[in-house]
Enzyme design. Structure first.
Site, PDB file in Angstrom:
ATOM      1  N   HIS A  56       4.641  -3.147  -5.155  1.00  0.00           N
ATOM      2  CA  HIS A  56       4.270  -4.306  -5.982  1.00  0.00           C
ATOM      3  C   HIS A  56       2.903  -4.082  -6.600  1.00  0.00           C
ATOM      4  O   HIS A  56       2.267  -3.053  -6.336  1.00  0.00           O
ATOM      5  CB  HIS A  56       4.367  -5.613  -5.193  1.00  0.00           C
ATOM      6  CG  HIS A  56       3.418  -5.778  -4.030  1.00  0.00           C
ATOM      7  ND1 HIS A  56       3.445  -4.969  -2.922  1.00  0.00           N
ATOM      8  CD2 HIS A  56       2.412  -6.671  -3.810  1.00  0.00           C
ATOM      9  CE1 HIS A  56       2.512  -5.367  -2.068  1.00  0.00           C
ATOM     10  NE2 HIS A  56       1.860  -6.386  -2.590  1.00  0.00           N
ATOM     11  N   HIS A  58      -0.125  -5.563  -6.455  1.00  0.00           N
ATOM     12  CA  HIS A  58      -1.429  -5.908  -5.870  1.00  0.00           C
ATOM     13  C   HIS A  58      -2.329  -4.676  -5.754  1.00  0.00           C
ATOM     14  O   HIS A  58      -1.857  -3.575  -5.475  1.00  0.00           O
ATOM     15  CB  HIS A  58      -1.245  -6.565  -4.496  1.00  0.00           C
ATOM     16  CG  HIS A  58      -0.802  -8.001  -4.587  1.00  0.00           C
ATOM     17  ND1 HIS A  58      -0.214  -8.673  -3.539  1.00  0.00           N
ATOM     18  CD2 HIS A  58      -0.875  -8.884  -5.612  1.00  0.00           C
ATOM     19  CE1 HIS A  58       0.064  -9.922  -3.913  1.00  0.00           C
ATOM     20  NE2 HIS A  58      -0.319 -10.070  -5.163  1.00  0.00           N
ATOM     21  N   ASP A  60      -4.293  -3.544  -3.550  1.00  0.00           N
ATOM     22  CA  ASP A  60      -4.251  -2.739  -2.320  1.00  0.00           C
ATOM     23  C   ASP A  60      -2.923  -1.981  -2.184  1.00  0.00           C
ATOM     24  O   ASP A  60      -2.651  -1.373  -1.149  1.00  0.00           O
ATOM     25  CB  ASP A  60      -4.531  -3.610  -1.078  1.00  0.00           C
ATOM     26  CG  ASP A  60      -3.486  -4.688  -0.854  1.00  0.00           C
ATOM     27  OD1 ASP A  60      -3.081  -5.346  -1.827  1.00  0.00           O
ATOM     28  OD2 ASP A  60      -3.066  -4.878   0.316  1.00  0.00           O
ATOM     29  N   ASP A 132       4.746  -5.686   1.349  1.00  0.00           N
ATOM     30  CA  ASP A 132       4.245  -6.941   1.924  1.00  0.00           C
ATOM     31  C   ASP A 132       5.344  -7.996   2.013  1.00  0.00           C
ATOM     32  O   ASP A 132       5.076  -9.196   1.939  1.00  0.00           O
ATOM     33  CB  ASP A 132       3.091  -7.501   1.073  1.00  0.00           C
ATOM     34  CG  ASP A 132       1.818  -6.695   1.220  1.00  0.00           C
ATOM     35  OD1 ASP A 132       1.789  -5.741   2.028  1.00  0.00           O
ATOM     36  OD2 ASP A 132       0.841  -7.012   0.511  1.00  0.00           O
TER      37      ASP A 132
HETATM   38 FE    FE Z   1      -1.005  -5.931   0.654  1.00  0.00          FE
HETATM   39 ZN    ZN Z   2       0.392  -7.734  -1.535  1.00  0.00          ZN
END
Ligand code: FE
Ligand code: ZN
Length: 253
Positions: A56, A58, A60, A132
């Protein structure tokens, strides 16, 4: 085993995953939390990176894409949403497949934490990278999707074979266990929580987990059952899930 997984801590609580198809020696990394750390691990292992696989957008998870691609020339695959912050060579969505040498990953739609979140499943080796979406004793926060979408995504993962090794992107397990114990008195959960606290005391990772273990003890997968105990029976499963997710969002402990 045809696929080797090398897992190492990144940033404060992420895991980095470098994987290698042993038949061909081709390597990939799943998400790019920390470019410098990943490039250092690659050098130590002596692996050549062919592919970056994002779950995804994000930072991180995709924040290291550009730097790692520049250093290695690896191709980047992931959901279209990654383009919000990082380069991407091929867009993936649920139902697609990705090959790393002789290893084939099925792309599983796993939206909810972010809208375009995907997971990667290697059926031959029974290995899943779930980003996540699913955590050991937990699940991702719903930032972009709905509770119904997240529940559906979790059910897709729960339908994988019981012995699938589940690589979650964060070491959140001890805090997830404290929350789980606050909503579920199941003996199997209590036993697992003790093991988790002891493992973390020793500095050991609690990732990977397995589908069987999560189905048995994860309060988000057990949500409809927990809701039935507190008199919410008869509602759709995702509403029960939403109630447990909301409780976790507000949990201090
Ligand atoms: Fe994450
Ligand atoms: Zn995430």
């Amino acid at each position: 085993m045809p696929l080797t997984v090398h897992q190492f801590p990144c940033l404060s609580d992420n895991y980095g995953f470098l994987i290698r198809d042993e038949a061909t020696g081709l390597a990939a990394c799943v998400d790019t939390p920390d470019a410098a750390a990943i490039l250092a691990e690659l050098k130590t292992l002596g692996w050549n990176l062919a592919l970056i696989m994002n779950t995804h957008w994000h930072p991180d998870h995709a924040g290291g894409n550009a730097e790692i691609q520049k250093a290695t020339g690896a191709k980047i695959v992931g959901p279209a949403e990654v383009r919000r912050i990082a380069p991407l060579d091929r867009e993936l969505a649920g139902g697609d497949a990705v090959e790393l040498g002789q290893t084939r990953f099925e792309v599983i739609e796993a939206g909810g934490h972010t809208l375009g979140h995907i997971a990667y499943y290697d059926a031959a080796d029974r290995i899943a990278f779930v980003g996540d979406t699913l955590f050991a004793l937990g699940c991702g926060r719903i930032f972009e999707g709905t509770a119904e979408q997240m529940w559906t995504s979790l059910q897709r993962l729960a339908a994988l074979p019981d012995d699938t090794a589940v690589y979650c992107a964060h070491e959140y397990t001890a805090s997830n266990a404290r929350f789980a114990l606050s909503v579920d008195g199941d003996p199997a959960l209590k036993a697992r929580a003790e093991e988790i606290f002891a493992a973390r005391e020793r500095g050991e990772a609690t990732v990977p987990t397995t589908i069987a273990l999560e189905k048995a003890t994860n309060p988000f997968l057990r949500a409809p059952m927990l809701a039935a105990q507190v008199n919410a029976a008869g509602k759709p499963a995702y509403e029960a899930f939403a109630a447990v997710r909301a409780a976790k969002d507000n949990f201090k402990g």
